[in-house]
Design a protein around this motif. Structure first.
Motif, PDB file in Angstrom:
ATOM      1  N   GLU A  63       0.824  -1.215   0.000  1.00 33.93           N
ATOM      2  CA  GLU A  63       0.000   0.000   0.000  1.00 33.93           C
ATOM      3  C   GLU A  63       0.851   1.254   0.000  1.00 33.93           C
ATOM      4  O   GLU A  63       0.483   2.264  -0.596  1.00 33.93           O
ATOM      5  CB  GLU A  63      -0.958  -0.003   1.196  1.00 33.93           C
ATOM      6  CG  GLU A  63      -2.083  -1.021   1.078  1.00 33.93           C
ATOM      7  CD  GLU A  63      -2.932  -0.795  -0.168  1.00 33.93           C
ATOM      8  OE1 GLU A  63      -3.293   0.353  -0.440  1.00 33.93           O
ATOM      9  OE2 GLU A  63      -3.231  -1.780  -0.863  1.00 33.93           O
ATOM     10  N   LYS A  66       2.142   1.734  -3.572  1.00 34.40           N
ATOM     11  CA  LYS A  66       1.094   2.256  -4.452  1.00 34.40           C
ATOM     12  C   LYS A  66       0.980   3.778  -4.329  1.00 34.40           C
ATOM     13  O   LYS A  66       0.591   4.460  -5.275  1.00 34.40           O
ATOM     14  CB  LYS A  66      -0.251   1.611  -4.121  1.00 34.40           C
ATOM     15  CG  LYS A  66      -0.380   0.161  -4.541  1.00 34.40           C
ATOM     16  CD  LYS A  66      -1.743  -0.385  -4.149  1.00 34.40           C
ATOM     17  CE  LYS A  66      -1.921  -1.830  -4.564  1.00 34.40           C
ATOM     18  NZ  LYS A  66      -3.246  -2.373  -4.151  1.00 34.40           N
ATOM     19  N   GLY A  67       1.332   4.300  -3.145  1.00 34.30           N
ATOM     20  CA  GLY A  67       1.233   5.725  -2.912  1.00 34.30           C
ATOM     21  C   GLY A  67       2.499   6.497  -3.214  1.00 34.30           C
ATOM     22  O   GLY A  67       2.588   7.681  -2.876  1.00 34.30           O
ATOM     23  N   ASN A  93       1.763  -6.432   3.115  1.00 36.34           N
ATOM     24  CA  ASN A  93       1.644  -5.121   3.747  1.00 36.34           C
ATOM     25  C   ASN A  93       2.269  -5.079   5.132  1.00 36.34           C
ATOM     26  O   ASN A  93       2.045  -4.136   5.899  1.00 36.34           O
ATOM     27  CB  ASN A  93       0.179  -4.697   3.819  1.00 36.34           C
ATOM     28  CG  ASN A  93      -0.293  -4.065   2.522  1.00 36.34           C
ATOM     29  OD1 ASN A  93       0.382  -3.225   1.951  1.00 36.34           O
ATOM     30  ND2 ASN A  93      -1.454  -4.504   2.040  1.00 36.34           N
ATOM     31  N   PRO A 451       1.428   8.324   2.170  1.00 36.57           N
ATOM     32  CA  PRO A 451       0.880   8.432   0.811  1.00 36.57           C
ATOM     33  C   PRO A 451       0.270   9.807   0.525  1.00 36.57           C
ATOM     34  O   PRO A 451       0.396  10.326  -0.583  1.00 36.57           O
ATOM     35  CB  PRO A 451      -0.164   7.318   0.780  1.00 36.57           C
ATOM     36  CG  PRO A 451       0.409   6.268   1.685  1.00 36.57           C
ATOM     37  CD  PRO A 451       1.034   7.046   2.811  1.00 36.57           C
ATOM     38  N   TYR A 481      -5.808   9.971  -0.667  1.00 37.25           N
ATOM     39  CA  TYR A 481      -4.613   9.233  -0.237  1.00 37.25           C
ATOM     40  C   TYR A 481      -4.550   9.215   1.280  1.00 37.25           C
ATOM     41  O   TYR A 481      -4.677  10.242   1.939  1.00 37.25           O
ATOM     42  CB  TYR A 481      -3.355   9.864  -0.845  1.00 37.25           C
ATOM     43  CG  TYR A 481      -3.368   9.778  -2.342  1.00 37.25           C
ATOM     44  CD1 TYR A 481      -2.785   8.708  -3.004  1.00 37.25           C
ATOM     45  CD2 TYR A 481      -4.021  10.751  -3.099  1.00 37.25           C
ATOM     46  CE1 TYR A 481      -2.848   8.610  -4.393  1.00 37.25           C
ATOM     47  CE2 TYR A 481      -4.087  10.664  -4.485  1.00 37.25           C
ATOM     48  CZ  TYR A 481      -3.498   9.591  -5.121  1.00 37.25           C
ATOM     49  OH  TYR A 481      -3.566   9.481  -6.487  1.00 37.25           O
ATOM     50  N   ARG A 482      -4.340   8.047   1.814  1.00 37.17           N
ATOM     51  CA  ARG A 482      -4.443   7.865   3.250  1.00 37.17           C
ATOM     52  C   ARG A 482      -3.138   8.209   3.961  1.00 37.17           C
ATOM     53  O   ARG A 482      -2.101   8.442   3.349  1.00 37.17           O
ATOM     54  CB  ARG A 482      -4.880   6.437   3.570  1.00 37.17           C
ATOM     55  CG  ARG A 482      -3.957   5.353   3.017  1.00 37.17           C
ATOM     56  CD  ARG A 482      -4.595   3.981   3.079  1.00 37.17           C
ATOM     57  NE  ARG A 482      -4.919   3.565   4.435  1.00 37.17           N
ATOM     58  CZ  ARG A 482      -5.500   2.397   4.735  1.00 37.17           C
ATOM     59  NH1 ARG A 482      -5.843   1.568   3.769  1.00 37.17           N
ATOM     60  NH2 ARG A 482      -5.738   2.072   5.983  1.00 37.17           N
ATOM     61  N   LEU A 484      -2.237   6.081   6.745  1.00 37.14           N
ATOM     62  CA  LEU A 484      -1.826   4.740   7.207  1.00 37.14           C
ATOM     63  C   LEU A 484      -1.736   4.646   8.729  1.00 37.14           C
ATOM     64  O   LEU A 484      -2.495   5.306   9.424  1.00 37.14           O
ATOM     65  CB  LEU A 484      -0.516   4.313   6.535  1.00 37.14           C
ATOM     66  CG  LEU A 484      -0.522   4.316   4.996  1.00 37.14           C
ATOM     67  CD1 LEU A 484       0.854   3.950   4.444  1.00 37.14           C
ATOM     68  CD2 LEU A 484      -1.571   3.380   4.452  1.00 37.14           C
ATOM     69  N   PHE A 492      -5.761  -3.291   6.045  1.00 36.99           N
ATOM     70  CA  PHE A 492      -5.713  -2.550   4.785  1.00 36.99           C
ATOM     71  C   PHE A 492      -6.876  -2.961   3.891  1.00 36.99           C
ATOM     72  O   PHE A 492      -7.312  -4.091   3.912  1.00 36.99           O
ATOM     73  CB  PHE A 492      -4.398  -2.819   4.055  1.00 36.99           C
ATOM     74  CG  PHE A 492      -3.243  -2.051   4.659  1.00 36.99           C
ATOM     75  CD1 PHE A 492      -3.109  -0.692   4.442  1.00 36.99           C
ATOM     76  CD2 PHE A 492      -2.318  -2.698   5.444  1.00 36.99           C
ATOM     77  CE1 PHE A 492      -2.046   0.008   5.002  1.00 36.99           C
ATOM     78  CE2 PHE A 492      -1.266  -2.000   6.003  1.00 36.99           C
ATOM     79  CZ  PHE A 492      -1.131  -0.651   5.789  1.00 36.99           C
TER      80      PHE A 492
END
Length: 492
Positions: A63, A66-67, A93, A451, A481-482, A484, A492
């Motif tokens: 994750e 991805k960000g 993750n 992210p 966009y988080r 985390l 996730f």
């Protein structure tokens, strides 16, 4: 019966009725149809370090990757002809490698809060399943390599296990270079953000000498060699400069004066049996130096004031630190080691938060940061901060000149990071700043973005690209966009 016929359009087009006229507004930076301008994004390759890879919360995990800012850029490029963008994803993750690796550990997470309100930060739940010996089938567009310094990108063998275990997973051969594998893909557009680790390693180690700053001449040769290859034939791209390391929360989260003391402890520390003897000793030693014309009285008085250690009851006592920049007095008296109390100009590194106040061997008389000075690795002193800034300024002059010479888009990331550290940045109804944990821009390791922080950086890249090449990409909404911090990978 009259039927209203409604056409379906792409989400990038909206209609606004105005005085019987239909005004078409496109989801672009200027309201006009999206265009790549003079850029060709059909084959985008990103070259860089852990920021390009998507490192976050002290780890690489799916994750987070991805960000990454290159992944976000590629998604925007796809709107104007950009092709597929592949990443060498980790297997889970949780993060980290099977068997463990100091540079590639598991993701950090928050497990509640301590009585004083600070978060409990520790490795996330779960088991790392990424095998560093499993070779991925490439090539990959994201060539961000955690830990890479400028000259590493040109180093043959960096793709071996002895070089960088992350790059070794997807390098075309163990003997290749990062730049060679990037160029083998015949990119039409590139991004390059490298150089942070050339100075950051020194800062993260408190300037203790285990990870020295890359000499300017070395950086200059490496950077210009990299860029001459990437921009050959007029290839277009975007490059960014380097922020000051002291803008990062890793160096701002721990105060220099975090020690609360009661009156009895203060009396003991200030007594002649403890720091009182040290204070008397340095006064005598500097008097000797002045008497023998080895130091001026003004300089002696200034250093005596700097080195005098005193405590007071209550909170707000500064920690005691070692400082190799002080005058060496051990030749006069071996007990007069180079120590002093920290000031606001010294930066205590984030890991020291769990070290200050601990005891040596369980002995309550020997408390780290109080009766036992903190070693060099825990502190970036005023002089060491200046060293990092001098290096960054020199690197950035090289980067700026290279951008001009090669006619490339340029992103002033130093200014962006400074704004985060000093006043915050508001976009899409979110305000991000460099406050540790609560600022939204940086993750739990204190120096890699979240992210959402990466999305902010990506938008700054897009602004520079639009300005240079005439594209009109709008950028992304930070709210998508988080930040985390979940403690379990299953969350996730």
């Amino acid at each position: 019966m009259i039927k209203n016929i409604k056409w379906l359009f792409l989400v990038s087009v909206t209609f606004i009725a105005c005085n019987d006229n239909e005004i078409i507004t496109y989801d672009s930076s200027d309201g006009l149809p999206l265009t790549a301008g003079t850029a060709d994004f059909s084959k985008y390759v990103a070259i860089g370090d852990s920021y390009a890879a998507g490192f976050s919360d002290g780890a690489l995990f799916i994750e987070g990757q991805k960000g990454s800012y290159p992944n976000i850029l590629a998604q925007q490029f796809a709107l104007v002809g950009g092709g597929d963008f592949t990443n060498p994803f980790m297997a889970d993750n949780t993060g980290g490698f099977i068997g463990g690796n100091p540079a590639f550990g598991p993701r950090l997470a928050i497990f509640g809060f301590n009585p004083n309100g600070t978060p409990k930060i520790q490795p996330a739940l779960g088991t790392s399943t990424t095998n560093p010996t499993t070779i991925l089938t490439g090539p990959f567009n994201n060539m961000g390599i955690p830990g890479a310094k400028s000259f590493h990108l040109l180093f043959p063998g960096y793709g071996s296990a002895a070089g960088n275990p992350y790059f070794a997973r997807f390098a075309s051969t163990p003997a290749t270079t990062v730049v060679a594998d990037a160029l083998s893909q015949s990119p039409t557009f590139f991004s390059l953000w490298i150089g942070g680790n050339d100075v950051l390693g020194y800062a993260l180690s408190g300037g203790d000498g285990t990870d020295p700053i890359t000499p300017t001449a070395t950086f200059n040769g490496a950077y210009n060699s990299i860029l001459s290859q990437l921009s050959a034939g007029g290839r277009k791209g975007v490059i960014g400069n380097i922020p000051y390391v002291d803008a990062l929360p890793h160096f701002r989260a721990v105060p220099y004066n975090p020690v609360p003391l009661d009156a009895a402890t203060v009396a003991q520390l200030n007594s002649l049996a403890a720091y009182g003897a040290y204070n008397a000793g340095i006064t005598k030693a500097f008097a000797f130096l002045v008497a023998n014309n080895l130091m001026s009285q003004a300089n002696a008085d200034a250093e005596i004031a700097k080195r005098t250690i005193t405590f007071r009851p209550g909170p707000g006592n500064a920690v005691v630190i070692m400082d190799e920049y002080l005058t060496d007095l051990t030749g006069i008296n071996p007990a007069l080691v180079s120590m002093r109390q920290a000031t606001a100009e010294d930066l205590i590194v984030l890991p020291a938060s769990s070290f200050i106040g601990t005891t040596v061997g369980g002995n309550p008389q020997f408390v780290n940061g109080v009766s036992v000075p903190l070693g060099d690795k825990w502190v970036l002193s005023k002089e060491e901060v200046l060293e990092t800034r001098v290096a960054v300024d020199a690197y950035n002059a090289i980067i700026q000149a290279a951008a001009t010479a090669n006619d490339l888009a340029f992103v002033n990331l130093k200014t962006l990071m400074n704004d985060l550290a000093t006043k915050g940045i508001t976009a899409n109804n979110y305000t991000l700043n460099a406050s540790f944990v609560t600022g939204g821009a940086f993750s739990l390791d204190g120096f890699h973005p979240t992210p959402r922080g990466y999305a902010l950086f990506a938008n700054k890249f897009i602004e520079a690209i639009n300005g240079k090449y005439g594209s009109n990409l709008k950028g992304v909404n930070l709210g998508n966009y988080r930040i985390l911090f979940p403690k379990d990978a299953a969350d996730f």
